[in-house]
Each structure stands twice: as C-alpha cells, then as structure tokens.
Write a protein that holds these residues in place. Structure first.
Motif, mmCIF file in Angstrom:
data_model
loop_
_atom_site.group_PDB
_atom_site.id
_atom_site.type_symbol
_atom_site.label_atom_id
_atom_site.label_comp_id
_atom_site.label_asym_id
_atom_site.label_seq_id
_atom_site.Cartn_x
_atom_site.Cartn_y
_atom_site.Cartn_z
ATOM 1 N N TRP A 29 -5.088 0.486 -1.892
ATOM 2 C CA TRP A 29 -5.183 1.145 -3.197
ATOM 3 C C TRP A 29 -6.575 1.759 -3.377
ATOM 4 O O TRP A 29 -6.703 2.909 -3.819
ATOM 5 N N ILE A 79 2.013 1.828 -3.540
ATOM 6 C CA ILE A 79 0.930 2.377 -4.359
ATOM 7 C C ILE A 79 0.695 3.845 -4.020
ATOM 8 O O ILE A 79 0.462 4.678 -4.909
ATOM 9 N N GLY A 119 0.813 -1.208 0.000
ATOM 10 C CA GLY A 119 0.000 0.000 0.000
ATOM 11 C C GLY A 119 0.847 1.258 0.000
ATOM 12 O O GLY A 119 0.495 2.264 -0.631
ATOM 13 N N ALA A 179 0.907 7.068 -6.436
ATOM 14 C CA ALA A 179 -0.282 7.892 -6.616
ATOM 15 C C ALA A 179 0.015 9.383 -6.506
ATOM 16 O O ALA A 179 -0.607 10.198 -7.202
ATOM 17 N N TYR A 231 -6.385 0.491 -12.046
ATOM 18 C CA TYR A 231 -7.191 -0.202 -11.034
ATOM 19 C C TYR A 231 -8.357 -0.951 -11.684
ATOM 20 O O TYR A 231 -8.662 -2.096 -11.320
ATOM 21 N N MET A 291 -4.037 6.143 -12.573
ATOM 22 C CA MET A 291 -4.137 5.187 -11.470
ATOM 23 C C MET A 291 -5.498 4.500 -11.469
ATOM 24 O O MET A 291 -5.606 3.288 -11.263
#
Length: 219
Positions: A206, A131, A128, A135, A147, A143
C-alpha cells in the motif's frame, strides 16, 4: 593467479566425477519429519517459518528496506500532475469486484496458510493486489487519507518488530504448544508469523502504491 583458479576448477570437477555423493536415507520421509516437528500439515510453512526461519527474517527485512528505498529515492521528485485511473464504469466495477475477491483470498491465506497451500507472503500479495485495484479506481487523496487515518505505516512497523521478536524467541527454542494437527489453532507460533507477514506485505505494498501514484501518476 589465473592458472591457480583454473587448476582449482579442474580439481573441483575431478572431485565431482571421482568421489560419489552419499546415498540418501530413503527410509526417512523429509516431509513427514517437517510436519511432525512443526505441527502443521503445510510442510512449506513449516520450512519457511521454522526450519529456515533465518532466511524468512531477512526476507522481511529486505522487503522493508525496499519500501524505505522507494520512499527515499522518490522523495525529491516533483509530484505528478496527472493521475491515470479507470474512468469507465464497467472497468471500475470489475476492478472493485476483483479487489473484493483478492482481499477475501488474502484473509483466507493468512488465517489458514499453515493448513493448506498459501501463507503470509501469498496473503500479503493478494492484499496488495486488492489495494492496487482500489487505488486505480479511487481518488488518490481518499486513499492517502485512509492510509493516515488508520495509521497503516505504524501498523506496518509494529508487525515487523513483533515478527522479529517472535522469530528470535522461536529460534531460542521456546515454542507454543502445537495443538491438534490440522486444527485451525495449531502449529504453535506459525499461524501468528503467517498473519504478521501478511500484514507487513499488504501494508508495505500500500505504501509503495501511494508513492508511485503520487510521483509517477500510475502504478
């Protein structure tokens, strides 16, 4: 009623003073017993995914509910018009380097968490973090597109369901062969539970990151 509570509290205090606690049996090593029963050198993983598996199941469920709650509470808000991200090139390079390191550490913890310090939750947090660093240096639309393209939400739900099924089978007394102690493929179902938790926590993080970027403009 108040006096009853006071009397009960005093009685409990007197009981702790008068009645001694039973002496522990020091001839038995709890850590060695956990390692022997679970088949993994990391006794913490043995406790989390075997001795206290009930707790771990509900921890995963609580994390899932928290993600659903974040989506639900922010669903009626207006998306933020301003997205705060790194714009200078040195910060972007450092953030993406940190993301690469965090991702590699997360994979290592997920695969070898039953052999060394680490495990599924730590691996998921590392994933995480990777990510999140990506981001704040990349386009939010990019992003979101990744996803959806890789069906991350579906994989997150599948990991939870598979984890619960394997946990129930383990609690029912059905276990895979432990294998050789210290080997990568050992510990029965524990490595699989580690990996599933890592996937769940990373993909759940995420989802939350995307929600906060969309409706708050920052993490």
């Amino acid at each position: 009623m108040k006096w009853l509570y006071i009397i009960a509290g005093i009685a409990l205090y007197v009981k702790m003073l008068v009645i001694p606690n039973p002496a522990p049996d020091l001839s038995i090593s709890i850590v060695e017993s956990v390692v022997q029963d679970s088949g993994v050198p990391n006794a913490v993983s043995g406790i989390i995914f075997r001795n206290r598996l009930y707790d771990t199941i509900f921890e995963v469920v609580v994390f899932t509910i928290a993600i659903l709650g974040a989506n639900f509470l922010l669903a009626n808000e207006r998306p933020s018009c301003t997205i705060y991200q790194f714009t200078d090139q040195p910060s972007i390079v450092l953030a993406r380097l940190g993301a690469t390191i965090a991702a590699l550490v997360g994979i290592e913890l997920a695969i070898r968490g039953h052999l060394s310090p680490g495990g599924g939750f730590a691996a998921g947090v590392a994933g995480g973090t990777a990510i999140g660093l990506i981001a704040i240096t990349s386009s939010s639309e990019w992003m979101q597109g990744i996803y959806k393209r890789w069906h991350a939400a579906t994989w997150e739900k599948v990991s939870v369901l598979v984890f619960i099924v394997l946990a129930v089978i383990t609690l029912a007394g059905v276990e895979l062969p432990h294998g050789e102690l210290g080997a990568l493929v050992s510990g029965g179902v524990l490595p699989l539970l580690n990996i599933l938790v890592a996937i769940k926590v990373a993909l759940g993080s995420w989802a939350v990151i995307l929600v906060f970027i969309r409706y708050r403009g920052l993490l």
